[in-house]
Design a protein around this motif. Structure first.
Motif, short mmCIF file in Angstrom:
data_model
loop_
_atom_site.label_atom_id
_atom_site.label_comp_id
_atom_site.label_asym_id
_atom_site.label_seq_id
_atom_site.Cartn_x
_atom_site.Cartn_y
_atom_site.Cartn_z
N ASN A 68 5.09 -10.40 -7.44
CA ASN A 68 5.05 -9.02 -7.94
C ASN A 68 5.56 -8.05 -6.87
N PHE A 69 6.45 -7.18 -7.28
CA PHE A 69 6.95 -6.11 -6.41
C PHE A 69 6.47 -4.77 -6.99
N PRO A 70 5.24 -4.36 -6.66
CA PRO A 70 4.71 -3.12 -7.23
C PRO A 70 5.30 -1.90 -6.53
N LEU A 71 5.10 -0.74 -7.14
CA LEU A 71 5.48 0.50 -6.46
C LEU A 71 4.66 0.61 -5.18
N PRO A 72 5.27 1.11 -4.10
CA PRO A 72 4.54 1.18 -2.83
C PRO A 72 3.38 2.17 -2.87
N LYS A 73 2.30 1.82 -2.15
CA LYS A 73 1.17 2.73 -2.01
C LYS A 73 1.53 3.83 -1.01
N ALA A 74 0.64 4.82 -0.89
CA ALA A 74 0.93 5.97 -0.03
C ALA A 74 1.24 5.55 1.40
N SER A 75 0.45 4.61 1.94
CA SER A 75 0.69 4.16 3.33
C SER A 75 2.02 3.46 3.46
N GLU A 76 2.41 2.70 2.43
CA GLU A 76 3.70 2.00 2.45
C GLU A 76 4.85 2.99 2.26
N ARG A 77 4.61 4.02 1.42
CA ARG A 77 5.65 5.05 1.24
C ARG A 77 5.90 5.79 2.55
N LEU A 78 4.83 6.07 3.30
CA LEU A 78 4.99 6.76 4.58
C LEU A 78 5.85 5.93 5.53
N LEU A 79 5.61 4.63 5.56
CA LEU A 79 6.38 3.75 6.42
C LEU A 79 7.86 3.73 6.02
N ILE A 80 8.11 3.73 4.70
CA ILE A 80 9.49 3.76 4.22
C ILE A 80 10.16 5.06 4.64
N TRP A 81 9.46 6.19 4.46
CA TRP A 81 10.01 7.49 4.87
C TRP A 81 10.35 7.48 6.36
N GLN A 82 9.46 6.95 7.15
CA GLN A 82 9.66 6.97 8.61
C GLN A 82 10.84 6.11 9.04
N LYS A 83 11.08 5.00 8.31
CA LYS A 83 12.18 4.11 8.65
C LYS A 83 13.51 4.57 8.07
N ALA A 84 13.47 5.48 7.08
CA ALA A 84 14.64 5.77 6.26
C ALA A 84 15.65 6.69 6.93
N PHE A 85 15.19 7.65 7.73
CA PHE A 85 16.10 8.65 8.29
C PHE A 85 16.93 8.07 9.44
N PRO A 86 18.21 8.46 9.55
CA PRO A 86 19.03 7.99 10.67
C PRO A 86 18.52 8.51 12.00
N ILE A 144 3.97 14.33 1.87
CA ILE A 144 4.92 13.94 0.83
C ILE A 144 4.61 12.53 0.33
N SER A 145 4.30 11.63 1.27
CA SER A 145 3.99 10.25 0.90
C SER A 145 2.76 10.18 0.01
N GLN A 146 1.79 10.98 0.31
CA GLN A 146 0.54 10.97 -0.44
C GLN A 146 0.72 11.56 -1.84
N LYS A 147 1.52 12.60 -1.95
CA LYS A 147 1.61 13.37 -3.19
C LYS A 147 2.58 12.78 -4.20
N TYR A 148 3.70 12.24 -3.72
CA TYR A 148 4.76 11.85 -4.65
C TYR A 148 4.95 10.34 -4.68
N GLU A 149 4.74 9.77 -5.88
CA GLU A 149 4.89 8.32 -6.07
C GLU A 149 6.37 8.01 -6.34
N LEU A 150 7.00 7.43 -5.34
CA LEU A 150 8.41 7.08 -5.44
C LEU A 150 8.60 5.62 -5.01
N SER A 151 9.62 4.99 -5.58
CA SER A 151 9.97 3.64 -5.14
C SER A 151 10.78 3.74 -3.85
#
Length: 437
Positions: A354-372, A386-393
């Protein structure tokens, strides 16, 4: 300059023609050079096969048009100019290639002669259980309905043409005959953010890719287990299914092919099975990973039978199930919903991940790794909020990052501002028909 093994082939054909037309050849049959003296590269599988002289000659006959396009024509036409037409020799002309292409009749004449027992022996070279067929080395092209099998053209697998001439198999190119695209990634495992349970299951796949042969052959489990490994990736779009498949190939040295289902599935009866069989036969020899994205279209639930079309559709699914189950490599099916996949397939998966939508803590990690690394975040950027409020893949977050970076480049800055990120988030919500609060 003609390689020695093809000089032999030329002399052998001349010997057969002279013997047939003149009743004598003038000299004994030419000697086939041992394979270690051949100038073409001989694949390992042929060294180990202990081939007969006739089988080696058959290989050279099939390879000859790919190396010396006019050699067969020159030796055959020279004889036929003085003797006239000789249909027993077989042979056809191609659509683009205008030289002589041998058929089964050509093989029968050269290797079988007129003796029935000899010809029956030659027939066995084209049986389904012969070494050549079992390893997809050479075969006879299917003859038109009602015509003898031996009227079919002699075909040498393109993979073996490559091996003979280059010492390696060329990577398949995307086409109607090979509806699969090779996918790669420059990302690393550290760039992939998944929940711990999903990560554990992915590690199991990596273990099988690294040690599957040891399990099957060194430990003797090939007698008890079916070949290959089948995994179902299910979850919403943008959660890392395709990236995971790409990384599995990258870190195991295997090619990953994403199947274009629109080119595999056909409305014509029998064509889907034929398309899939051709694709699997080609990729299986290269030990590639197959990735069926949106697999519901090909492996969906079977329906209740209301008419002949439903009956055929169910037979098609059954065939696909059987063929995938016998694939010796890793097959990954990806679907947004596990419930869309036919139960008969689900029971045969070794892994359902299963590949679920990321949780808030996982979203934060994605945000932190995403920017150049070249950009900096303005103090008005609140990634934890932003990570806590908005559920994004993960894919949606990357879309937002791309949008915000382009906004910064537009004004000639290397600073990312919070309002640009929020505007990008709003765009992603609107694309999905969601309301941003």
């Amino acid at each position: 300059m003609i390689y020695d093994e093809f000089k032999y082939l030329e002399k052998f054909i001349q010997y057969c023609l002279d013997t047939h037309f003149d009743g004598q050849s003038g000299s004994g049959a030419p000697q086939l050079p041992p394979m270690e003296e051949w100038s073409v590269h001989v694949p390992d599988i042929l060294w180990e096969a202990d081939l007969t002289k006739d089988e080696k000659t058959l290989l050279l006959l099939a390879l000859c048009p790919h190396v010396y396009g006019n050699l067969l024509d020159s030796v055959i036409q020279g004889k036929l100019d003085s003797t006239g037409d000789f249909p027993q020799l077989g042979g056809v002309r191609g659509k683009n290639f205008r030289g002589f292409l041998p058929t089964g009749e050509t093989v029968l004449f050269l290797l079988g002669g007129t003796e029935l027992e000899h010809r029956k022996k030659v027939y066995r070279y084209f049986s389904a259980d012969h070494f050549f067929a079992e390893n997809y080395i050479l075969w006879l092209e299917e003859a038109p309905e009602g015509e003898p099998m031996t009227s079919g053209k002699l075909v040498l697998s393109q993979d073996y043409v490559d091996l003979f001439l280059q010492g390696k198999v060329s990577k398949p190119r995307f086409s109607l005959k090979f509806p699969a695209e090779r996918i790669t990634t420059e990302m690393e495992w550290d760039d992939l953010v998944l929940n711990p349970e999903t990560q554990d299951q992915i590690r199991e796949l990596r273990t099988w890719l690294a040690h599957g042969d040891t399990l099957m052959y060194d430990w003797g489990m090939s007698k008890k287990l079916k070949p290959g490994y089948r995994a179902l990736f299910h979850g919403p779009p943008g959660t890392g299914k395709t990236l995971t498949a790409s990384l599995l190939g990258k870190y195991t040295g295997k090619e990953v092919y994403k199947i274009d289902l629109s080119m595999v599935v056909s409305k014509f009866i029998g064509e889907t099975e034929k398309n899939l069989a051709n694709l699997l036969a080609r990729t299986e020899k290269t030990d590639s990973i197959l990735f069926f994205d949106e697999a519901d279209a090909l492996f969906g639930k079977r329906t209740s039978v209301r008419d002949a079309h439903d009956k055929y559709a169910n037979q098609e699914v059954s065939y696909l199930l059987q063929r995938i189950e016998n694939y010796s490599g890793l097959v990954i099916l990806a679907s947004n919903l596990k419930s869309n996949i036919d139960d008969a397939f689900v029971r045969r998966f070794q892994a359902i991940i299963n590949f679920p939508l990321p949780k808030a803590s996982e979203r934060l990690l994605i945000w932190q790794k995403a920017f150049p690394k070249k950009v900096r975040l303005h103090t008005d950027v609140d990634l934890p909020g932003i990570s806590q409020k908005y559920e994004l893949s993960g894919a949606e977050i990357m879309n937002v990052v791309q949008f915000a970076c382009l906004r910064a480049l537009q004004v000639g800055k290397e600073t990312i501002h919070g309002p640009d990120i929020l505007k990008g988030v709003k765009r992603e919500f609107q694309k999905g028909g969601r309301i941003m609060r």
